[in-house]
Design an enzyme around this catalytic site. Structure first.
Site, PDB file in Angstrom:
ATOM      1  N   CYS A  17       5.874 -15.404-102.667  1.00 23.64           N
ATOM      2  CA  CYS A  17       4.672 -15.125-103.473  1.00 23.64           C
ATOM      3  C   CYS A  17       4.133 -13.735-103.120  1.00 23.64           C
ATOM      4  O   CYS A  17       4.639 -13.072-102.218  1.00 23.64           O
ATOM      5  CB  CYS A  17       3.582 -16.177-103.221  1.00 23.64           C
ATOM      6  SG  CYS A  17       2.851 -16.079-101.581  1.00 23.64           S
ATOM      7  N   CYS A  20       3.158 -13.192 -99.562  1.00 24.33           N
ATOM      8  CA  CYS A  20       4.304 -12.908 -98.687  1.00 24.33           C
ATOM      9  C   CYS A  20       4.559 -11.400 -98.656  1.00 24.33           C
ATOM     10  O   CYS A  20       4.812 -10.817 -97.602  1.00 24.33           O
ATOM     11  CB  CYS A  20       5.562 -13.610 -99.191  1.00 24.33           C
ATOM     12  SG  CYS A  20       5.462 -15.390 -99.260  1.00 24.33           S
ATOM     13  N   ASP A 427       7.952  22.797-123.956  1.00 19.55           N
ATOM     14  CA  ASP A 427       8.667  24.054-123.767  1.00 19.55           C
ATOM     15  C   ASP A 427       9.480  24.290-125.049  1.00 19.55           C
ATOM     16  O   ASP A 427       9.774  23.353-125.777  1.00 19.55           O
ATOM     17  CB  ASP A 427       9.589  23.924-122.546  1.00 19.55           C
ATOM     18  CG  ASP A 427      10.567  25.068-122.440  1.00 19.55           C
ATOM     19  OD1 ASP A 427      10.120  26.218-122.466  1.00 19.55           O
ATOM     20  OD2 ASP A 427      11.782  24.795-122.368  1.00 19.55           O
ATOM     21  N   ASP A 629      12.783  21.547-119.731  1.00 22.58           N
ATOM     22  CA  ASP A 629      14.173  21.351-119.311  1.00 22.58           C
ATOM     23  C   ASP A 629      14.646  22.337-118.257  1.00 22.58           C
ATOM     24  O   ASP A 629      15.722  22.175-117.704  1.00 22.58           O
ATOM     25  CB  ASP A 629      15.100  21.475-120.529  1.00 22.58           C
ATOM     26  CG  ASP A 629      15.277  22.921-120.964  1.00 22.58           C
ATOM     27  OD1 ASP A 629      14.265  23.642-121.013  1.00 22.58           O
ATOM     28  OD2 ASP A 629      16.417  23.332-121.229  1.00 22.58           O
ATOM     29  N   ASP A 633      10.074  25.402-115.897  1.00 26.50           N
ATOM     30  CA  ASP A 633       9.105  24.373-116.295  1.00 26.50           C
ATOM     31  C   ASP A 633       8.685  23.481-115.124  1.00 26.50           C
ATOM     32  O   ASP A 633       7.750  22.687-115.258  1.00 26.50           O
ATOM     33  CB  ASP A 633       9.708  23.471-117.388  1.00 26.50           C
ATOM     34  CG  ASP A 633      10.085  24.248-118.632  1.00 26.50           C
ATOM     35  OD1 ASP A 633       9.284  25.099-119.055  1.00 26.50           O
ATOM     36  OD2 ASP A 633      11.174  24.006-119.178  1.00 26.50           O
TER      37      ASP A 633
END
Length: 742
Positions: A17, A20, A427, A629, A633
């Site tokens: 649970c 735990c 971008d 990419d 960036d």
């Protein structure tokens, strides 16, 4: 920063649970040298950041073993070993539940319908004892281990509720005269204790089965890789295990086979189904020089390729690792739930004791019996499984759903924040556009001094010798038509202008308008109009000329991806502001922005300018998603609230970003944000039902309705309701699998 800080993910065994998870997390976190520990109940794993000079994983294992759990600290095959252990535990639990059910049926029949039969209580005692202390012994063992460390979890609630009901019933079986002397009938609750154990076992079985479904995306991805591969050696073809493949091995892939590792085709051709990477259903043509990826499926035809990335370096392995790490990450809301789960069990025990005390004070004739029943029912109904499963199961299914759609989510926080995004920064190069210059238009003059094919051969020879980045685009374009370079001589590179070479005594140039000016070559009016129109579309025009006339113009542009305009429109329709930032010039930026429907853009920006712009929008109260990419960036990606990288972009951008779009298609961005919205909705629904269940169930279990209508909840029904609550939460999360992201 300490260079000796290591972070590892370790499978955990024995958690039942959310409490735990809190216990394991707190005991590992308390070890010397541990910087941070985060347990994910749904993935049954703990992520630990620790100083390797101070402590080693073996110490974590010893610590958790002391409170009834275990860790798998093997470096290789840990996940497989955990799955095997969990499978064995599942089968053992199923056997225990079946035997418990067989013994429970007569107990229930006697307790409910033949309670006055001679020696009935002794029969029920004989049948219930093995149910609790043999088949259900793990509840009591784990509760005791927790208690020794001053902790409590679901096992504590089960052990207390069934143990108290059992002891009370045993007393009433052997000493009924105690109650007879007080004018009361000695009730027994053997059937309640037995049924509670069976229902909780059933709930755990259903929960384990449902949780295994939430990680099916991982299993599907793992299943994409074949087990064996055919390598080409000096002695011919040989079948070996995928794990034995080395870089530069030559591999044969036949029709219908899965590609085992990443590499480059060097012989043959075929079509390959790359839908697991790109999401596109159409197979991709592969020929010599093309890249192939592990897990993709070869269609018709066969080819040979050279292995470039093997083992954990393949794209498929990286995708699996990303998804596993993300499913083990913890959403911010889960941290709050963990805190609640940590204090939940002690509070429930306190409520149970208060319930008994209230019954003793105000309960009247059967106060003790009914108070005891109320206490047992409170302990049973309040097991916090549903609370612990509410967030991680939704996160797991959401991340799995993303992976199936080519959206790799590296961190649960990004999934939880995505739906709040109201500003997206794009971008340009490689994100909105292809990121690779391509020839868009070639036009030759009507009257040529030589055969067109011969002039094309001269042009390709000029560009093959050129070092200009745009020259490669022209070479690629001409090669598609099968043109081969002419034998030119006297090649000369004219810096900032173009190139020149001699063929059969005549000079030829390829380059910018400056060459025409220097050579006094004029352009007719019709050609000039076409040049102007192309330049207004942000295309670069290359002139091919001899000493007397322009022979052809070639326009080159970084073409806009097919789905970019649709993606921008989809974002704007959701009320999200879209911005474009680029280091390119103003004219090109304006043209691209206009073509895809972006109103706000900035040109000639530096990497730091992008990051500053993200900060500016955040200062205005916006939740910002940055999509890029390139290395340039990465600073802005790190600053943004939600960072999304293109799968074909730089490794640094992908490492920094929290979400990666495998296909590099911007149309995946609206899908990712919708996935976030659906996942957060599922989390909220789960938490609502988990909390409302306890808020309503616990007072009713304590006997709140008894003064009004005489209703007192049966512990057996409470056990069934508790099991059902966990299964309903997991079931609600699994609905995400069938959600549409468009």
């Amino acid at each position: 920063m300490n260079n000796n800080i290591e972070t590892i993910s370790i499978p955990v065994l024995g958690m039942t649970c959310a409490s735990c998870a809190v216990s394991v997390e707190s005991i590992i976190g308390a070890q010397p040298g541990v910087d941070k520990a985060a347990v994910n109940y749904a993935t049954q794993s703990v992520q630990v950041s620790y100083n390797s000079d101070v402590v080693q994983p073996e110490a974590f294992q010893k610590a958790v073993q002391s409170i009834g759990y275990d860790l798998i600290i093997a470096e290789e095959g840990a996940k497989e070993l955990q799955e095997e252990v969990q499978k064995n535990n599942y089968e053992a639990l199923k056997r225990r539940m079946i035997w418990s059910s067989i013994l429970t049926i007569p107990v229930v029949i006697i307790g409910m319908f033949f309670m006055d039969m001679p020696n009935g209580n002794y029969y029920m005692l004989a049948l219930t004892t093995p149910i609790l202390f043999f088949f259900g012994r793990t509840f009591f063992i784990n509760a005791w281990k927790q208690a020794k460390h001053g902790k409590a979890n679901m096992d504590t609630l089960v052990a207390l509720s069934t143990g108290i009901a059992y002891v009370f019933s045993v007393f009433n079986t052997f000493y009924p005269e105690f109650w007879h002397s007080k004018g009361l009938h000695p009730h027994v609750y053997f059937e309640a204790a037995a049924v509670i154990i069976v229902f909780i076992m059933l709930g755990k079985l259903l929960e384990e089965n449902a949780k295994s479904n939430t990680s099916s995306a991982i299993k599907k991805l793992v299943g994409l890789q074949p087990k064996t591969v055919i390598v080409i050696t000096e002695n011919g073809e040989k079948e070996i295990a995928v794990s034995d493949v080395n870089i530069a091995d030559q591999i044969l892939v036949r029709s219908g086979e899965k590609i085992p590792v990443d590499g480059e085709v060097y012989e043959g051709s075929s079509y390959v189904d790359e839908s697991m990477i790109t999401g596109e259903p159409v197979a991709v043509a592969k020929k010599s020089g093309d890249k192939v990826f592990a897990g993709t499926i070869n269609q018709k035809g066969s080819f040979k390729f050279k292995a470039e990335k093997v083992g954990g370096e393949t794209m498929l392995a990286q995708i699996i690792k990303l998804v596993q790490d993300a499913q083990g990450s913890k959403a911010p809301v889960q941290k709050l739930v963990d805190k609640i789960a940590g204090i939940f069990v002690p509070i429930v025990v306190l409520i149970a004791i208060v319930s008994l005390a209230a019954w003793l004070l105000f309960g009247g004739e059967h106060a003790f019996t009914q108070g005891l029943l109320a206490m047992v029912t409170v302990l049973v109904i309040a097991c916090p499984c549903a609370l612990g499963l509410a967030t991680p199961t939704a996160i797991m299914v959401g991340i799995g759903k993303g992976a199936e759609n080519g959206i790799l989510i590296k961190d649960a926080e990004a999934l939880e924040l995505g739906y709040k995004v109201n500003a997206v920064i794009l971008d340009k190069t490689g994100t909105i556009t292809q990121g690779k210059p391509e020839v868009t238009h070639v036009e030759w003059v009507a009257e040529l001094p030589k055969d067109k094919t011969e002039l094309q051969a001269i042009l390709i020879a000029l560009e093959q010798a050129s070092e200009h980045p745009l020259a490669e685009a022209i070479v690629r374009n001409l090669k598609k038509d099968g043109i081969k370079g002419a034998a030119v001589s006297g090649f000369e590179s004219l810096t900032g202008k173009g190139v020149m070479a001699v063929f059969e005594g005549d000079k030829y140039w390829a380059g910018s308008h400056k060459i025409l000016t220097e050579q006094n070559v004029s352009v007719d009016v019709a050609f000039q109009k076409k040049v102007t129109a192309l330049q207004e579309q942000a295309q670069t025009v290359i002139y091919f000329t001899n000493a007397t006339q322009v022979l052809a113009i070639v326009s080159i542009a970084d073409q806009i991806k097919a789905g970019s305009a649709k993606a921008v429109a989809a974002l704007r329709s959701e009320g999200i502001e879209v911005y474009m930032l680029t280091g390119d010039n103003q004219q090109t930026a304006a043209s691209v922005a206009n073509q895809v429907g972006i109103d706000h853009f900035k040109a000639e920006v530096l990497p730091s300018d992008k990051s500053d712009f993200v900060k500016q929008l955040q200062a205005e109260g916006k939740v910002v998603a940055m999509i890029g990419d390139g290395i340039n960036d990465s600073q802005a990606l790190a600053q943004a609230d939600v960072s999304i990288a293109m799968g074909k972009g730089s490794d640094i951008a992908i490492d920094v970003a929290k979400i990666t779009l495998v296909s590099s298609d911007l149309q995946q961005v609206p899908k990712a944000l919708r996935l976030s919205k659906l996942t957060v909705k599922a989390i909220r629904q789960n938490l609502f039902w988990a909390f409302i269940y306890n808020l309503i169930g616990i007072p009713i279990a304590a006997g709140l309705l008894y003064p009004f209508n005489g209703f007192l909840l049966n512990p057996m029904i409470a056990g069934a309701a508790m099991a059902l609550s966990s299964v309903s939460v997991v079931g609600n999360s699994l609905r995400l699998k069938f959600a549409k992201l468009i």
